[in-house]
Every structure is written in C-alpha cells, then in structure tokens.
Design a protein around this motif. Structure first.
Motif, short mmCIF file in Angstrom:
data_model
loop_
_atom_site.label_atom_id
_atom_site.label_comp_id
_atom_site.label_asym_id
_atom_site.label_seq_id
_atom_site.Cartn_x
_atom_site.Cartn_y
_atom_site.Cartn_z
N TYR A 1 14.05 4.12 2.81
CA TYR A 1 14.18 2.66 2.78
C TYR A 1 13.28 2.07 3.86
O TYR A 1 12.80 2.77 4.75
CB TYR A 1 15.64 2.24 3.01
N VAL A 2 13.04 0.79 3.75
CA VAL A 2 12.24 0.10 4.76
C VAL A 2 12.94 -1.20 5.14
O VAL A 2 13.33 -1.99 4.28
CB VAL A 2 10.81 -0.18 4.26
N ASP A 3 13.14 -1.38 6.44
CA ASP A 3 13.69 -2.63 6.97
C ASP A 3 12.53 -3.60 7.13
O ASP A 3 11.65 -3.38 7.97
CB ASP A 3 14.36 -2.37 8.31
N PRO A 4 12.46 -4.68 6.35
CA PRO A 4 11.30 -5.57 6.41
C PRO A 4 11.13 -6.29 7.74
O PRO A 4 10.08 -6.89 7.98
CB PRO A 4 11.57 -6.57 5.27
N PHE A 5 12.14 -6.21 8.62
CA PHE A 5 12.06 -6.90 9.90
C PHE A 5 11.71 -5.97 11.05
O PHE A 5 11.67 -6.41 12.20
CB PHE A 5 13.36 -7.65 10.17
N PHE A 6 11.46 -4.68 10.73
CA PHE A 6 10.92 -3.76 11.73
C PHE A 6 11.76 -3.80 13.01
O PHE A 6 11.24 -3.80 14.13
CB PHE A 6 9.48 -4.17 12.02
N ARG A 7 13.10 -3.84 12.83
CA ARG A 7 13.98 -4.13 13.96
C ARG A 7 14.01 -3.03 15.02
O ARG A 7 14.33 -3.30 16.17
CB ARG A 7 15.40 -4.40 13.45
N HIS A 8 13.70 -1.80 14.64
CA HIS A 8 13.78 -0.72 15.63
C HIS A 8 12.57 -0.70 16.56
O HIS A 8 12.56 0.02 17.55
CB HIS A 8 13.89 0.63 14.91
N LYS A 9 11.53 -1.48 16.26
CA LYS A 9 10.32 -1.49 17.07
C LYS A 9 10.52 -2.43 18.26
O LYS A 9 10.82 -3.62 18.08
CB LYS A 9 9.14 -1.97 16.23
N GLN B 1 4.72 -12.56 4.60
CA GLN B 1 5.42 -13.48 5.50
C GLN B 1 6.34 -14.40 4.71
O GLN B 1 6.18 -14.58 3.50
CB GLN B 1 4.40 -14.31 6.28
N GLY B 2 7.31 -14.99 5.36
CA GLY B 2 8.16 -15.97 4.70
C GLY B 2 9.64 -15.60 4.74
O GLY B 2 10.08 -14.78 5.53
N PHE B 3 10.41 -16.23 3.84
CA PHE B 3 11.85 -16.02 3.77
C PHE B 3 12.18 -14.73 3.00
O PHE B 3 11.54 -14.41 2.00
CB PHE B 3 12.53 -17.19 3.06
N TYR B 4 13.20 -14.03 3.47
CA TYR B 4 13.78 -12.88 2.80
C TYR B 4 15.23 -13.24 2.51
O TYR B 4 16.05 -13.34 3.42
CB TYR B 4 13.66 -11.63 3.68
N VAL B 5 15.52 -13.48 1.24
CA VAL B 5 16.81 -14.03 0.84
C VAL B 5 17.69 -12.91 0.29
O VAL B 5 17.30 -12.18 -0.63
CB VAL B 5 16.65 -15.13 -0.23
N TYR B 6 18.88 -12.78 0.87
CA TYR B 6 19.85 -11.76 0.46
C TYR B 6 21.05 -12.43 -0.20
O TYR B 6 21.47 -13.51 0.20
CB TYR B 6 20.35 -10.96 1.67
N ARG B 7 21.57 -11.75 -1.20
CA ARG B 7 22.80 -12.19 -1.86
C ARG B 7 23.72 -10.98 -1.91
O ARG B 7 23.39 -9.96 -2.51
CB ARG B 7 22.49 -12.69 -3.26
N ALA B 8 24.87 -11.09 -1.24
CA ALA B 8 25.80 -9.96 -1.14
C ALA B 8 25.08 -8.70 -0.66
O ALA B 8 25.28 -7.60 -1.19
CB ALA B 8 26.50 -9.72 -2.48
N ASN B 9 24.20 -8.87 0.33
CA ASN B 9 23.45 -7.81 0.99
C ASN B 9 22.32 -7.21 0.15
O ASN B 9 21.61 -6.31 0.62
CB ASN B 9 24.39 -6.67 1.45
N ARG B 10 22.11 -7.70 -1.02
CA ARG B 10 21.03 -7.22 -1.88
C ARG B 10 19.85 -8.20 -1.74
O ARG B 10 20.02 -9.41 -1.88
CB ARG B 10 21.53 -7.18 -3.31
N ILE C 1 14.66 -12.14 -2.70
CA ILE C 1 13.32 -12.68 -2.52
C ILE C 1 12.72 -12.07 -1.27
O ILE C 1 13.34 -12.06 -0.22
CB ILE C 1 13.36 -14.21 -2.38
N ALA C 2 11.49 -11.58 -1.37
CA ALA C 2 10.81 -10.98 -0.23
C ALA C 2 9.50 -11.69 0.02
O ALA C 2 8.53 -11.51 -0.72
CB ALA C 2 10.57 -9.49 -0.48
N GLY C 3 9.46 -12.54 1.05
CA GLY C 3 8.21 -13.16 1.47
C GLY C 3 7.81 -14.38 0.68
O GLY C 3 6.81 -14.35 -0.05
N ASP C 4 8.55 -15.47 0.80
CA ASP C 4 8.24 -16.72 0.10
C ASP C 4 8.62 -17.88 1.01
O ASP C 4 9.75 -17.93 1.51
CB ASP C 4 9.02 -16.79 -1.22
N TRP C 5 7.70 -18.82 1.21
CA TRP C 5 8.00 -20.00 2.03
C TRP C 5 8.57 -21.15 1.18
O TRP C 5 8.85 -22.23 1.71
CB TRP C 5 6.75 -20.50 2.75
N PHE C 6 8.75 -20.95 -0.11
CA PHE C 6 9.31 -21.97 -1.01
C PHE C 6 8.57 -23.30 -0.88
O PHE C 6 9.17 -24.38 -0.94
CB PHE C 6 10.81 -22.19 -0.72
N ARG C 7 7.27 -23.22 -0.67
CA ARG C 7 6.40 -24.40 -0.53
C ARG C 7 6.77 -25.29 0.65
O ARG C 7 6.40 -26.46 0.71
CB ARG C 7 6.40 -25.23 -1.82
#
Length: 488
Positions: free
Chosen positions: A220-228, A276-285, A288-294
């Motif tokens: 798996y990959v954490d898109p926020f690179f939190r361990h760095k 870059q942008g918003f990463y939207v989760y619904r019930a932890n799933r 959306i990966a990387g969208d600024w929604f204009r």
C-alpha cells in the motif's frame, strides 16, 4: 383522469448499457472489494488465469449471505441511494457488483456460504439477450461445485467469478497474457492506494485487511508520506456541515531532493504536480485522489500540497458521488471554507520551492544571475564570474566579442520550456548537484588550466576562491584540507 402505467426497462438493453458506465479493471475490482469490506472480510483473494480462457475470481472470508440476501445483491438497483446505511457500508446505489462485473465480463457468478448453507446465482448476458428477460440463474450443487475457485471458499464468505471476459482481452497486437498482466499490475497500484487505510498494519489502522493477487499480498502507499520526517503536517481543521464536523488535514510533502528515487517513484503517484490537491475519503475508503475541484489551479509551486478530507457515508448526494465512486464534487456551502484552507496549505509548498530556488548566497559568486526586464525574468551567465573575466583578459578585442556572443547564444537558446516539462514529470531523473568527488575533479582541472598562483604559497587564497564561487562553494568538505592533501 391520469393513468399509472407499469413500464419496466428492456432487460437486454439495460444490461448492455450498464457495461459502459466507465469502469476500468482497477475501479471494477475496487467496487467488489467494497462489498467484501462491508461484509467484514479480513482477506480478499483475487485470482486470474488465461489458459485455456480468461477467468477472474474475487474471494473473501466475510460474513457471506443467505439465499434472499444473494438474490437481492444480484438484483439491479437492489438498494436505494437514499436509504440510510451502516457507517461501515461502502455501497452506494446497489449497482456496484453488477455494473463493475459486467464492465469486464458477460457471465457473472456469485457463490456465498453462510451458516452451513451455500448458494450460487448467475447472470449470463448472452442468455438475457436471447430471452430479453430478467433470468437470474440459480446454480445446482453439481454446477456450483465446478465454479472456478469454488474449493477455496471458507466456512463463511463470498466468491465472485467473471467468465467470458471479452473486455479483458488484448488489442490483437499484444499477447493476451501480457495485456492482462499489465492491467493487473496497474490495478494492484490502484488498490494499494484506494484501500491504504485498510491495508496499513500499524496500530492506528482502521482494519486488518489483506488483498492477495495470485497468491501474493499487495502493498500500500500512504499518499501523505507521513512516515517521512521531512513531511510537514499542518493543523487539523474541521468544517461544520449539517451538524456534522468534517475533518480537513493538510500536508506539505518533502521536496524530491529529500527523497530517494524509490521513495519519489512510490509517493509521487506519477508526479507531484499531477497528484496535488484534495484526497477525499468516505468511510476510510479513498474516493478522490488529487483534485482541487476548480478551487485552485495545479502549479509547480503548489505541487507538494495534499489535503485529506474525511466524509461520512451519508453525504453521497451532497458530494455528487458517482456509481464508480471515483468522482465527487463538494457542496457549494463548503467551497468557500475549503478555498481558505487551500490558500493556507499551499504556502508550505511555496516556501519549500522558494528555499530551493536559485539565488545569490550572500558572499558566494553565482555562475548565473536572474534578471528582470519589463516584468519578464530571465537567467544570464554572470560575465563577472572570475574564471570568465580571467579567460577574457587574455583575449584580444575580437576574441572577447566572439566569446560574449557565444555566451549570449547559450543564454538565448537555453531549452527552458523542454526542461520545465521534463523536470516537472520526472525530477529524480535529473542531476541537480555535484558530488564532492566531482567538485574535487573540477577543482583539479581549474588548478591545471587557470590557477597562475603558486599553490604551495597561496593555498589560503585558492581555498577562499573555491569557498566563494559556484559550483565549488557547494563542497561539503573542507577545501583547505583538500588542497593541503594534494600538495602532500
């Protein structure tokens, strides 16, 4: 007087229309896995083969279903999107199992086991086309036992099988095996991102899920690179919407120079700029990966910014979540607040890039200067750089003019547009710094070709030159020690 007329859909037409909603293999598999997670599964096995024909099985060890529940699950539109769902239910329209499967195959079989009872139902699109009726087929025990991967079904669980996989075939120019392997490679990366919160085995993980493809557990990959350590975590914010507090968390990712090439390839998700942008989760799933929604434009200066948003699963309508659960749009009431957070978070990315920018470092003589003329910026070679002035001092007037013309041509023809495109897409493929060893070689070359001083008696002067002129000034060791060493 008005009449109410029962007007059921044409079975064949609707079934075939559902095949073209827009699923790819990765989004189709994700929709099936949603059902497994909702059923409490801890393992999902995805198995496929191409010999003699292509078959795909998705098997979980979840709660399984009763016969009535299976029939409902196989029914088109089995749940209303307006119905209230349990908080961990990842469903949406009651269409996912069917539409996801039909997008890849023409024969869908589902076998489920619960409380020592096993049931199997099948949709065959060729049969539906022939009869133009909603003929859901219940398989007998003998036929059910022959179902692909049936013998792997545990005491409880569900097996989804795709056969007649016409949408998974190659394009005719590539072997079917290679084509399918590439599709599953892409799907593995996608699933590792979409379900990363479930696959993460850390103490804070929301679930203990394994997804296994042909016997191998995916990463798996954490898109926020939190361990760095170089990742900047901004303050957790909340937005109140309809009496619910929605969490918003911003991150500034490390500059690529702070990452190894392997880390960048994994966590950039293709490229920092595009992801870059918003990463939207619904019930932890992840939806959306990387969208600024204009609400903002994607730029290089903001490319390190990613923002995590957590939604409950009863906001589907407000966020316009589609059937594939791959598209969403924030409600108007939230857009202004989200815009404010964007403006705050992107400052972190801009600061990182500005700190990496090319500029005069005080007492260091740069090889390049930035000039601004009529609000247009350009970079020009510093004609006062010591090696250039030293070399020009030995030229006559014509030769000096020729050298200036050559330097001017280099400045004017520098391929800045191509560099921008190439560097933005794959920065780790570029060499941006000299190693100490390379700088030592440059220093030796300078001493051989330019230095007119007696090094033995002027070692301090030469060391000072290297300390105060690019690129020698980037040397991490001590020039005086190096110069004394080469004399010894």
């Amino acid at each position: 007087m008005s009449l109410i007329i029962d007007s059921p859909p044409n079975a064949a037409a609707l079934m075939h229309s559902l095949r073209d909603i827009g699923y790819e293999l990765d989004t189709a598999l994700a929709d099936i896995i949603d059902n497994s997670i909702t059923a409490g599964a801890s393992e999902v096995h995805i198995t496929f083969e191409t010999d003699p024909v292509t078959k795909v099985a998705i098997l979980d060890n979840g709660d399984g279903m009763s016969r009535d529940e299976l029939i409902k699950a196989m029914t088109i539109g089995s749940k209303s999107p307006l119905s209230k769902r349990p908080t961990k239910d990842l469903g949406r329209f009651g269409l996912g199992l069917k539409t996801a499967s039909f997008s890849q195959c023409k024969r869908l079989t589902v076998v489920t086991r619960q409380f020592d009872e096993t049931w199997a139902m099948c949709w065959d699109l060729d049969q539906v086309t022939k009869s133009n009726c909603w003929n859901l087929i219940q398989l007998g025990d003998d036929v059910m036992a022959e179902t692909y991967q049936f013998d792997q079904l545990e005491d409880t669980g569900t097996l989804v099988v795709w056969e007649v996989c016409d949408r998974l075939q190659g394009d005719g120019n590539r072997s079917n095996d290679n084509h399918l392997l590439q599709k599953f490679d892409n799907a593995e990366s996608y699933l590792g991102l979409i379900f990363h919160r479930f696959l993460d085995k850390s103490p804070s993980s929301v679930s203990n899920l394994d997804i296994i493809i042909n016997g191998r557990a995916i990463g798996y990959v954490d898109p926020f690179f939190r361990h760095k350590p170089a990742t900047q975590v901004h303050n957790l914010e909340t937005i109140k919407y309809k009496d619910v507090y929605i969490k918003v968390q911003g991150y500034t990712l490390p500059h690529h120079t702070k990452c190894t090439k392997e880390e960048y390839d994994k966590y950039s998700l293709g490229s920092y700029r595009d992801s870059q942008g918003f990463y939207v989760y619904r019930a932890n799933r992840l939806l959306i990966a990387g969208d600024w929604f204009r609400l903002a434009a994607k730029s290089d200066l903001t490319s390190l910014t990613r923002v995590e948003i957590d939604l409950p699963n009863n906001f589907d309508s407000e966020w316009h979540i589609d059937i594939k659960k791959s598209h969403a749009k924030p409600p108007e009431q939230m857009r202004d607040q989200l815009k404010q957070y964007i403006d705050t978070y992107i400052q972190g990315s801009k600061r990182v890039y500005n700190s990496k920018g090319y500029r005069n470092k005080g007492d260091v003589t740069p090889l390049w200067h930035q000039y601004t003329n009529k609000n247009l910026r350009s970079y020009q070679i510093n004609k006062d750089y010591p090696l250039i002035t030293q070399f020009m001092a030995g030229l006559d007037a014509k030769q000096s003019s020729q050298l200036k013309q050559i330097l001017g041509l280099i400045e004017e023809s520098f391929p800045i547009d191509q560099l921008h495109v190439d560097y933005a897409s794959s920065p780790k493929d570029f060499k941006t710094k000299h190693t100490d060893k390379e700088l030592e070689i440059l220093a030796l070359s300078y001493l051989e070709n330019f230095a007119e001083l007696d090094l033995q008696n002027n070692v301090d002067i030469v060391a000072s030159f290297f300390k105060t002129n690019e690129p020698y000034s980037n040397y991490q060791d001590n020039w005086l020690d190096f110069l004394n060493q080469i004399q010894g």
